[in-house]
Design a protein around this motif. Structure first.
Motif, PDB file in Angstrom:
ATOM      1  N   LEU A  32      37.652  44.345  41.719  1.00 36.15           N
ATOM      2  CA  LEU A  32      37.500  44.438  40.263  1.00 36.15           C
ATOM      3  C   LEU A  32      37.590  45.896  39.812  1.00 36.15           C
ATOM      4  CD1 LEU A  32      34.607  41.880  39.640  1.00 36.15           C
ATOM      5  CD2 LEU A  32      37.039  41.583  39.081  1.00 36.15           C
ATOM      6  N   ALA A  33      36.980  46.799  40.569  1.00 35.11           N
ATOM      7  CA  ALA A  33      37.026  48.222  40.228  1.00 35.11           C
ATOM      8  C   ALA A  33      38.434  48.786  40.375  1.00 35.11           C
ATOM      9  CB  ALA A  33      36.057  49.007  41.112  1.00 35.11           C
ATOM     10  N   GLY A  34      39.242  48.166  41.225  1.00 30.70           N
ATOM     11  CA  GLY A  34      40.620  48.614  41.411  1.00 30.70           C
ATOM     12  C   GLY A  34      41.559  48.204  40.287  1.00 30.70           C
ATOM     13  N   MET A  35      41.100  47.330  39.415  1.00 33.85           N
ATOM     14  CA  MET A  35      41.918  46.915  38.266  1.00 33.85           C
ATOM     15  C   MET A  35      41.941  48.031  37.223  1.00 33.85           C
ATOM     16  SD  MET A  35      40.496  43.127  37.425  1.00 33.85           S
ATOM     17  CE  MET A  35      40.854  41.724  38.427  1.00 33.85           C
ATOM     18  N   ASP A  36      43.012  48.078  36.443  1.00 31.39           N
ATOM     19  CA  ASP A  36      42.999  48.992  35.307  1.00 31.39           C
ATOM     20  C   ASP A  36      42.070  48.401  34.241  1.00 31.39           C
ATOM     21  OD1 ASP A  36      44.529  47.267  33.408  1.00 31.39           O
ATOM     22  OD2 ASP A  36      46.193  47.649  34.780  1.00 31.39           O
ATOM     23  N   ASP A  37      41.696  49.214  33.267  1.00 29.84           N
ATOM     24  CA  ASP A  37      40.721  48.769  32.256  1.00 29.84           C
ATOM     25  C   ASP A  37      41.160  47.514  31.517  1.00 29.84           C
ATOM     26  OD1 ASP A  37      38.936  50.786  32.859  1.00 29.84           O
ATOM     27  OD2 ASP A  37      39.665  52.126  31.291  1.00 29.84           O
ATOM     28  N   THR A  38      42.439  47.429  31.177  1.00 30.45           N
ATOM     29  CA  THR A  38      42.935  46.260  30.444  1.00 30.45           C
ATOM     30  C   THR A  38      42.798  44.999  31.292  1.00 30.45           C
ATOM     31  OG1 THR A  38      44.474  47.628  29.190  1.00 30.45           O
ATOM     32  CG2 THR A  38      44.945  45.262  29.266  1.00 30.45           C
ATOM     33  N   SER A  39      43.202  45.075  32.547  1.00 28.97           N
ATOM     34  CA  SER A  39      43.106  43.913  33.433  1.00 28.97           C
ATOM     35  C   SER A  39      41.661  43.511  33.654  1.00 28.97           C
ATOM     36  CB  SER A  39      43.770  44.202  34.781  1.00 28.97           C
ATOM     37  OG  SER A  39      45.140  44.447  34.605  1.00 28.97           O
ATOM     38  N   PHE A  40      40.771  44.496  33.784  1.00 21.80           N
ATOM     39  CA  PHE A  40      39.358  44.192  33.978  1.00 21.80           C
ATOM     40  C   PHE A  40      38.789  43.494  32.739  1.00 21.80           C
ATOM     41  CE2 PHE A  40      34.797  45.540  33.896  1.00 21.80           C
ATOM     42  CZ  PHE A  40      34.369  44.701  34.912  1.00 21.80           C
ATOM     43  N   ARG A  41      39.131  43.987  31.544  1.00 20.04           N
ATOM     44  CA  ARG A  41      38.663  43.330  30.309  1.00 20.04           C
ATOM     45  C   ARG A  41      39.204  41.904  30.218  1.00 20.04           C
ATOM     46  NH1 ARG A  41      39.361  48.488  28.237  1.00 20.04           N
ATOM     47  NH2 ARG A  41      41.418  48.018  27.432  1.00 20.04           N
ATOM     48  N   GLU A  42      40.459  41.699  30.623  1.00 13.11           N
ATOM     49  CA  GLU A  42      41.033  40.345  30.627  1.00 13.11           C
ATOM     50  C   GLU A  42      40.281  39.454  31.611  1.00 13.11           C
ATOM     51  OE1 GLU A  42      45.181  40.947  31.494  1.00 13.11           O
ATOM     52  OE2 GLU A  42      45.607  41.689  29.464  1.00 13.11           O
ATOM     53  N   TRP A  43      39.944  40.011  32.786  1.00 15.99           N
ATOM     54  CA  TRP A  43      39.175  39.249  33.772  1.00 15.99           C
ATOM     55  C   TRP A  43      37.831  38.838  33.188  1.00 15.99           C
ATOM     56  CZ3 TRP A  43      34.475  39.443  36.153  1.00 15.99           C
ATOM     57  CH2 TRP A  43      34.293  38.605  37.236  1.00 15.99           C
ATOM     58  N   LEU A  44      37.152  39.780  32.522  1.00 16.99           N
ATOM     59  CA  LEU A  44      35.864  39.471  31.889  1.00 16.99           C
ATOM     60  C   LEU A  44      36.014  38.368  30.846  1.00 16.99           C
ATOM     61  CD1 LEU A  44      34.199  42.963  31.409  1.00 16.99           C
ATOM     62  CD2 LEU A  44      33.378  41.092  32.847  1.00 16.99           C
ATOM     63  N   ALA A  45      37.087  38.425  30.054  1.00 17.46           N
ATOM     64  CA  ALA A  45      37.310  37.414  29.017  1.00 17.46           C
ATOM     65  C   ALA A  45      37.539  36.029  29.638  1.00 17.46           C
ATOM     66  CB  ALA A  45      38.496  37.803  28.141  1.00 17.46           C
ATOM     67  N   LEU A  46      38.204  36.006  30.784  1.00 15.56           N
ATOM     68  CA  LEU A  46      38.474  34.730  31.465  1.00 15.56           C
ATOM     69  C   LEU A  46      37.284  34.233  32.280  1.00 15.56           C
ATOM     70  CD1 LEU A  46      42.108  35.412  32.717  1.00 15.56           C
ATOM     71  CD2 LEU A  46      41.403  33.825  30.902  1.00 15.56           C
ATOM     72  N   ASN A  47      36.300  35.105  32.501  1.00 19.20           N
ATOM     73  CA  ASN A  47      35.134  34.770  33.318  1.00 19.20           C
ATOM     74  C   ASN A  47      33.854  35.135  32.576  1.00 19.20           C
ATOM     75  OD1 ASN A  47      36.314  34.064  36.163  1.00 19.20           O
ATOM     76  ND2 ASN A  47      37.450  35.850  35.437  1.00 19.20           N
ATOM     77  N   PRO A  48      33.568  34.462  31.470  1.00 18.90           N
ATOM     78  CA  PRO A  48      32.361  34.800  30.704  1.00 18.90           C
ATOM     79  C   PRO A  48      31.094  34.516  31.513  1.00 18.90           C
ATOM     80  CG  PRO A  48      33.328  32.758  29.898  1.00 18.90           C
ATOM     81  CD  PRO A  48      34.293  33.332  30.898  1.00 18.90           C
TER      82      PRO A  48
END
Length: 150
Positions: A32-48
């Motif tokens: 997760l830390a290896g993701m760029d900020d946009t991808s991490f925010r998208e991951w958070l949105a998909l995994n509330p």
């Protein structure tokens, strides 16, 4: 995916194909830390938070605020630490593996029982995991920033 279990009893066993919530594992948090900020925010949105599993131990991450803080710390130091989040008495250290394009594609982790921690510092174990991940990344063609993990 590969897994090599130790002769030392960890209290938990890991195997290829095993699935654990990313937020509780060192390898998951490293990825997760290896993701760029946009991808991490998208991951958070998909995994509330409402879809997250209950923590496996009292140390498990259970809020977005804690996860975001943890991801920032991992990015700063270059490795993730699971301090008994998967299993009480078990610590894991991990870093992300990048491919030729710089994308995080895997994580490498080192696990050991808490009783063995006194033989090393947290930084030594984290840097071991980061060094292994960097070596695999280079084999995959990654030519980004190299760090000294000695």
């Amino acid at each position: 995916m590969a897994c090599r279990n130790s002769a030392t009893v960890l209290g938990a066993s890991f195997r290829v194909g095993m699935r654990l919530p990313a937020i509780f594992t060192a390898t998951g948090n490293a990825m997760l830390a290896g993701m760029d900020d946009t991808s991490f925010r998208e991951w958070l949105a998909l995994n509330p938070v409402s879809t997250w599993s209950e923590p496996l131990t009292p140390n498990g991450i259970c809020s977005v605020t804690t996860l975001v803080r943890e991801i920032a710390e991992i990015r700063d130091r270059g490795y993730a630490v699971d301090d008994e989040q998967v299993h009480e008495g078990l610590w894991c250290f991990a870093a992300s593996v990048r491919d030729h394009s710089g994308q995080t594609v895997a994580g490498i982790g080192i696990s050991l029982p808490q009783t063995e921690l006194s033989r090393f510092t947290v930084a030594q174990l984290g840097n071991m995991a980061a060094g292994l991940a960097q070596a695999v990344s280079i084999r995959l063609g990654y030519r980004g920033e190299r760090q000294d993990f000695s």
